[in-house]
Design a protein around this motif. Structure first.
Motif, short mmCIF file in Angstrom:
data_model
loop_
_atom_site.label_atom_id
_atom_site.label_comp_id
_atom_site.label_asym_id
_atom_site.label_seq_id
_atom_site.Cartn_x
_atom_site.Cartn_y
_atom_site.Cartn_z
N GLU A 148 0.83 -1.20 0.00
CA GLU A 148 0.00 0.00 0.00
C GLU A 148 0.87 1.25 0.00
OE1 GLU A 148 -2.81 -0.41 3.21
OE2 GLU A 148 -3.99 -1.87 2.10
N ALA A 149 1.95 1.26 0.80
CA ALA A 149 2.85 2.41 0.83
C ALA A 149 3.56 2.57 -0.52
CB ALA A 149 3.88 2.24 1.96
N LEU A 150 3.99 1.47 -1.12
CA LEU A 150 4.64 1.51 -2.43
C LEU A 150 3.69 2.11 -3.48
CD1 LEU A 150 6.97 0.67 -4.38
CD2 LEU A 150 5.80 -1.53 -4.61
N HIS A 151 2.45 1.68 -3.45
CA HIS A 151 1.47 2.18 -4.41
C HIS A 151 1.23 3.67 -4.21
CE1 HIS A 151 -2.54 2.54 -6.37
NE2 HIS A 151 -1.90 1.83 -7.27
N GLU A 152 1.08 4.11 -2.96
CA GLU A 152 0.86 5.54 -2.68
C GLU A 152 2.04 6.37 -3.17
OE1 GLU A 152 -1.90 7.10 -1.55
OE2 GLU A 152 -2.86 5.14 -1.62
N GLU A 153 3.26 5.89 -2.94
CA GLU A 153 4.44 6.64 -3.38
C GLU A 153 4.55 6.64 -4.90
OE1 GLU A 153 8.13 6.01 -1.23
OE2 GLU A 153 6.98 5.51 0.57
N TYR A 154 4.16 5.53 -5.55
CA TYR A 154 4.16 5.46 -7.01
C TYR A 154 3.19 6.51 -7.58
CZ TYR A 154 3.00 3.60 -11.65
OH TYR A 154 2.75 3.47 -12.99
N VAL A 155 1.99 6.58 -7.03
CA VAL A 155 1.00 7.55 -7.50
C VAL A 155 1.51 8.97 -7.25
CG1 VAL A 155 -1.35 8.44 -7.14
CG2 VAL A 155 -0.96 5.98 -7.33
N ALA A 156 2.16 9.20 -6.09
CA ALA A 156 2.71 10.53 -5.81
C ALA A 156 3.77 10.89 -6.85
CB ALA A 156 3.30 10.57 -4.40
N LEU A 157 4.59 9.93 -7.27
CA LEU A 157 5.60 10.19 -8.31
C LEU A 157 4.94 10.50 -9.65
CD1 LEU A 157 8.28 7.49 -7.46
CD2 LEU A 157 8.55 9.97 -7.30
N LEU A 158 3.88 9.77 -10.00
CA LEU A 158 3.16 10.06 -11.24
C LEU A 158 2.63 11.50 -11.21
CD1 LEU A 158 1.09 6.79 -11.76
CD2 LEU A 158 3.14 7.50 -12.99
N ASN A 159 2.07 11.91 -10.08
CA ASN A 159 1.53 13.26 -9.96
C ASN A 159 2.65 14.31 -9.98
OD1 ASN A 159 -1.13 12.41 -9.86
ND2 ASN A 159 -1.09 12.18 -7.65
N LYS A 160 3.82 13.97 -9.39
CA LYS A 160 4.93 14.92 -9.33
C LYS A 160 5.53 15.17 -10.72
CE LYS A 160 9.50 15.58 -7.28
NZ LYS A 160 10.50 15.03 -6.35
N TYR A 161 5.73 14.11 -11.51
CA TYR A 161 6.44 14.25 -12.77
C TYR A 161 5.54 14.31 -14.00
CZ TYR A 161 10.66 13.40 -10.11
OH TYR A 161 11.68 13.52 -9.21
N GLY A 162 4.28 13.92 -13.87
CA GLY A 162 3.37 13.92 -15.02
C GLY A 162 2.77 15.29 -15.27
N HIS A 163 2.34 15.50 -16.50
CA HIS A 163 1.70 16.75 -16.91
C HIS A 163 0.42 16.42 -17.66
CE1 HIS A 163 5.50 18.82 -16.05
NE2 HIS A 163 6.09 17.81 -16.67
#
Length: 190
Positions: A148-163
């Protein structure tokens, strides 16, 4: 100048999953994501559909909270629609009602052909895209909390670097990103 929109989480209820499960609505969402705000007329012309059909499907998407009207662009009866940043993570399946589970299952079933085609395209064509195509595989032992923590961090990275298409910098390309994890099947007992 583009205005950054705050991501809003889409709650996984039957209305939203059913709205997302229709193939034409998926095409319409892709069109709105890639081309920005549009009317039922412009979407109909782009997708080879009639305006009555696209108008109906736009209302279904709006009613489900997946797109929104652009009131400042409205003229008379002409309505403009746009997407907004959302989080389409699947909800906890066990927490859903039978109706919501059925709608989510219907949406998932509609996704399978596209997901398989994407995997096959990556296997077939991935190397010709150089730095634009990468894959990662890993194994390890994880707890549910770790995953669950891995998934949350993955989504946070998508939001950080995605446009979004509206705020993408020069040189950005539309990309398909996936992350999969699944437990190994236990070895057969002899």
């Amino acid at each position: 100048m583009s205005v950054a929109l705050t991501p809003r989480e889409v709650i996984g209820d039957a209305k939203r999953w059913k709205a997302l499960s229709h193939p034409l609505r998926g095409e319409m969402l892709r069109h709105l994501d890639e081309n920005g705000p549009a009317t039922s007329t412009t979407i109909a012309a782009a997708l080879g559909e009639n305006t009555g059909t696209t108008s109906y499907h736009l209302r279904v998407l709006a009613d489900a909270g997946i797109i929104e009207e652009v009131p400042e662009r409205a003229h008379g009866r002409e309505r403009w629609w746009r997407t907004f940043p959302t989080d389409h993570r699947e909800p906890n399946y066990d927490s859903l009602s039978p109706k919501d589970r059925a709608a989510l299952d219907e949406w998932r079933a509609g996704q399978i052909p596209g997901e398989l085609a994407l995997v096959n395209r990556f296997i077939r064509d991935g190397r010709q895209h150089g730095k634009w195509a990468k894959a990662s595989r890993a194994d390890g032992y994880y707890t549910v909390e770790d995953l669950e923590a891995l998934h949350e961090e993955y989504v946070a990275l998508l939001n950080k670097y995605g446009h979004s298409a509206r705020d993408a910098p020069a040189g950005a390309r539309p990309m398909q990103l996936r992350m999969f994890y699944i437990p190994e099947e236990p070895a057969e007992q002899e």
